[in-house]
Design an enzyme around this catalytic site. Structure first.
Site, mmCIF file in Angstrom:
data_model
loop_
_atom_site.group_PDB
_atom_site.id
_atom_site.type_symbol
_atom_site.label_atom_id
_atom_site.label_comp_id
_atom_site.label_asym_id
_atom_site.label_seq_id
_atom_site.Cartn_x
_atom_site.Cartn_y
_atom_site.Cartn_z
ATOM 1 N N HIS A 37 0.852 -1.194 0.000
ATOM 2 C CA HIS A 37 0.000 0.000 0.000
ATOM 3 C C HIS A 37 0.888 1.244 0.000
ATOM 4 O O HIS A 37 1.447 1.631 1.022
ATOM 5 C CB HIS A 37 -0.905 -0.012 1.241
ATOM 6 C CG HIS A 37 -1.925 1.083 1.268
ATOM 7 N ND1 HIS A 37 -3.270 0.854 1.470
ATOM 8 C CD2 HIS A 37 -1.814 2.432 1.114
ATOM 9 C CE1 HIS A 37 -3.929 1.997 1.442
ATOM 10 N NE2 HIS A 37 -3.051 2.980 1.227
ATOM 11 N N HIS A 39 1.192 5.249 -2.096
ATOM 12 C CA HIS A 39 0.621 6.195 -3.076
ATOM 13 C C HIS A 39 1.761 6.748 -3.921
ATOM 14 O O HIS A 39 2.344 7.784 -3.591
ATOM 15 C CB HIS A 39 -0.124 7.316 -2.350
ATOM 16 C CG HIS A 39 -1.329 6.852 -1.602
ATOM 17 N ND1 HIS A 39 -2.614 6.991 -2.092
ATOM 18 C CD2 HIS A 39 -1.447 6.214 -0.406
ATOM 19 C CE1 HIS A 39 -3.473 6.481 -1.218
ATOM 20 N NE2 HIS A 39 -2.785 5.998 -0.183
ATOM 21 N N GLN A 134 -9.557 9.268 -4.771
ATOM 22 C CA GLN A 134 -9.169 10.023 -3.565
ATOM 23 C C GLN A 134 -10.240 11.014 -3.122
ATOM 24 O O GLN A 134 -10.479 11.195 -1.938
ATOM 25 C CB GLN A 134 -7.849 10.768 -3.812
ATOM 26 C CG GLN A 134 -7.395 11.651 -2.657
ATOM 27 C CD GLN A 134 -6.999 10.877 -1.425
ATOM 28 O OE1 GLN A 134 -5.954 10.246 -1.380
ATOM 29 N NE2 GLN A 134 -7.856 10.871 -0.394
ATOM 30 N N HIS A 192 -9.674 1.954 0.951
ATOM 31 C CA HIS A 192 -9.367 2.791 2.113
ATOM 32 C C HIS A 192 -10.649 2.774 2.943
ATOM 33 O O HIS A 192 -11.649 3.394 2.567
ATOM 34 C CB HIS A 192 -9.051 4.225 1.691
ATOM 35 C CG HIS A 192 -7.657 4.430 1.205
ATOM 36 N ND1 HIS A 192 -7.185 3.852 0.067
ATOM 37 C CD2 HIS A 192 -6.622 5.153 1.721
ATOM 38 C CE1 HIS A 192 -5.922 4.212 -0.110
ATOM 39 N NE2 HIS A 192 -5.551 4.995 0.879
ATOM 40 N N GLU A 195 -10.785 5.014 7.621
ATOM 41 C CA GLU A 195 -9.532 5.645 8.064
ATOM 42 C C GLU A 195 -9.892 6.879 8.897
ATOM 43 O O GLU A 195 -9.713 8.020 8.495
ATOM 44 C CB GLU A 195 -8.646 6.029 6.866
ATOM 45 C CG GLU A 195 -7.234 6.442 7.307
ATOM 46 C CD GLU A 195 -6.331 6.878 6.162
ATOM 47 O OE1 GLU A 195 -6.825 7.020 5.020
ATOM 48 O OE2 GLU A 195 -5.128 7.090 6.416
ATOM 49 N N ASP A 291 2.467 3.415 2.900
ATOM 50 C CA ASP A 291 1.426 4.416 2.599
ATOM 51 C C ASP A 291 1.996 5.660 1.929
ATOM 52 O O ASP A 291 1.600 6.002 0.828
ATOM 53 C CB ASP A 291 0.620 4.789 3.851
ATOM 54 C CG ASP A 291 -0.785 5.300 3.538
ATOM 55 O OD1 ASP A 291 -1.240 5.132 2.392
ATOM 56 O OD2 ASP A 291 -1.431 5.863 4.442
ATOM 57 N N TRP A 297 0.095 14.273 3.266
ATOM 58 C CA TRP A 297 -0.400 13.531 4.411
ATOM 59 C C TRP A 297 0.679 13.317 5.464
ATOM 60 O O TRP A 297 0.408 13.278 6.648
ATOM 61 C CB TRP A 297 -0.913 12.156 3.962
ATOM 62 C CG TRP A 297 -2.230 12.190 3.279
ATOM 63 C CD1 TRP A 297 -3.443 11.865 3.825
ATOM 64 C CD2 TRP A 297 -2.499 12.577 1.922
ATOM 65 N NE1 TRP A 297 -4.423 12.032 2.887
ATOM 66 C CE2 TRP A 297 -3.889 12.466 1.721
ATOM 67 C CE3 TRP A 297 -1.703 13.016 0.850
ATOM 68 C CZ2 TRP A 297 -4.500 12.768 0.508
ATOM 69 C CZ3 TRP A 297 -2.307 13.313 -0.361
ATOM 70 C CH2 TRP A 297 -3.685 13.199 -0.531
#
Ligand code: 17E
Ligand code: FE2
Length: 364
Positions: A37, A39, A134, A192, A195, A291, A297
């Site tokens: 996982h 991005h 997203q 996702h 979360e 991630d 983020w």
């Protein structure tokens, strides 16, 4: 170990003579790391695009900031930054990456970049692409249809973000869409899911029920599931019975969610982790992932999966003598199960002869 035509054909101490011999001097041979996982369209955007990340550290602030970053992306810029992230990971032993690529973009800039890279790098690293909305399937106008288009363009996995939809009903609708699209196009699922620290965020319950009834759990992953860490015990243990039956997989991103969650708690502060320890104890498959690397983020990060494992086993409190024996699985075999690559993965006869060699011998 004897390797022939890219496959492991023999493992043992009394091996016959063979054409070419490589002596590793007692170093440790390990199954390759898997980052299930990441991005890749976000990596290094924080520093390189010279924009500000989330000041509050709250997930939803970062999601709101992302469109400003996204506007500036080109196929070339995504490829350049993603390559940096891939190099970070591959140079530290990762050979499989599942990447969530934002498809709430009618131009599909990041998806086009990643489809090209997947092909160009296929001899070095195996990349699975998740069609990830997203900005939401419903929060973003036409988001659901963009996910469908991305699957037709070649994405391998259906993604979603039900906790970001504008109301519970739309989050639930998105979960139904995700499963329907996966069945229609014969794709894997990785959502996702929940979360958030909100214990009432229960899209995991619906996703799991759906894939249980469709007998699709082993092809489905629920990522993050932070709210399950805040759920009431009687609810959680009932749910875990059904997770076991459905064979759904879980991915926890321990560094990322320790950073992002618990932000609106004063004290005690939640850790943001799903129930990793209890999943392991119940025989439910759970894996660790990175991630982010330097994005709105999460400002830090590199490609070192051992760092993720180190943090994860602390946060999940899984260091008893019995638990330590299987901790490496959290960045290797368990991840391969999530990716549905178990038939080619691992240090076993008949499997692909891809592995890593660590300098230090393991002392048990
Ligand atoms: N997008 C999201 O919804 N959640 C995350 N943790 C990241 C991106 C990194
Ligand atoms: Fe993520």
């Amino acid at each position: 170990m004897i390797v022939e035509n890219g496959k492991i054909i023999h493992i043992g101490t009394n091996l016959p003579e063979y054409d070419e011999k490589i002596d590793l001097n007692g170093k440790l041979v390990m199954a390759r790391y898997v980052d299930p996982h990441l991005h890749l369209d976000y990596v290094y955007t924080l520093s390189e695009l010279e924009q500000d990340g989330a000041v509050s550290g709250i997930l939803f602030e970062a999601i709101e900031l992302w469109p400003k970053f996204k506007k500036t992306l080109t196929v070339e810029s995504v490829k350049r930054l993603a390559l940096k992230g891939i190099k970070d990971e591959v140079s530290q032993g990762v050979q499989h990456i599942r990447t969530h690529i934002d498809v709430t973009d009618p131009k599909f800039t990041a998806l086009k970049a990643m489809l090209e890279m997947k092909e160009e790098l296929k001899d070095t690293v195996d990349i699975q692409i998740v069609a990830f909305p997203q900005e939401g399937m419903y929060m973003y106008k036409g988001g659901r249809d963009l996910v469908e288009e991305a699957l037709k363009m070649g994405a391998d996995v259906v993604g979603g973000i039900p906790h970001y939809e504008p109301a519970r009903e739309f989050g639930e609708k998105s979960v139904h869409d995700i499963v329907e699209l996966a069945l229609k196009y014969d794709k894997l699922i990785d959502v996702h899911c929940d979360e958030t620290d909100d214990p009432h965020s229960r899209f995991l319950e619906l996703l799991n029920a759906h894939v249980f009834m469709e007998d699709y759990g082993s092809r489905t992953t629920a990522s993050h599931t932070c709210s399950f860490g805040s759920a009431d015990d009687s609810y959680a243990f009932r749910m875990m019975d059904i997770f076991k039956k459905s064979k759904i997989h879980f991915i926890s991103c321990p560094t990322e969610n320790a950073y992002l969650q618990g932000r609106q708690d004063t004290y005690p502060k939640r850790r943001g982790l799903t129930r990793v320890k209890e999943f392991i104890a119940s025989g439910i498959n759970v894996a660790f992932a990175k991630d982010s690397i330097n994005d709105p983020w999460y400002p830090m990060g590199n490609g070192n999966m051992m760092n993720i494992l180190d943090n994860g086993i602390h946060l999940a409190q899984i260091m008893s003598p019995e638990e330590i024996k299987t901790n490496f699985d959290l960045i290797t075999y368990n991840d391969a199960r999530c990716l549905n690559i178990y038939d080619i993965y691992g240090l076993e006869i008949g499997k692909q002869a891809n592995f890593i060699v660590l300098n230090e011998a393991l002392c048990l």
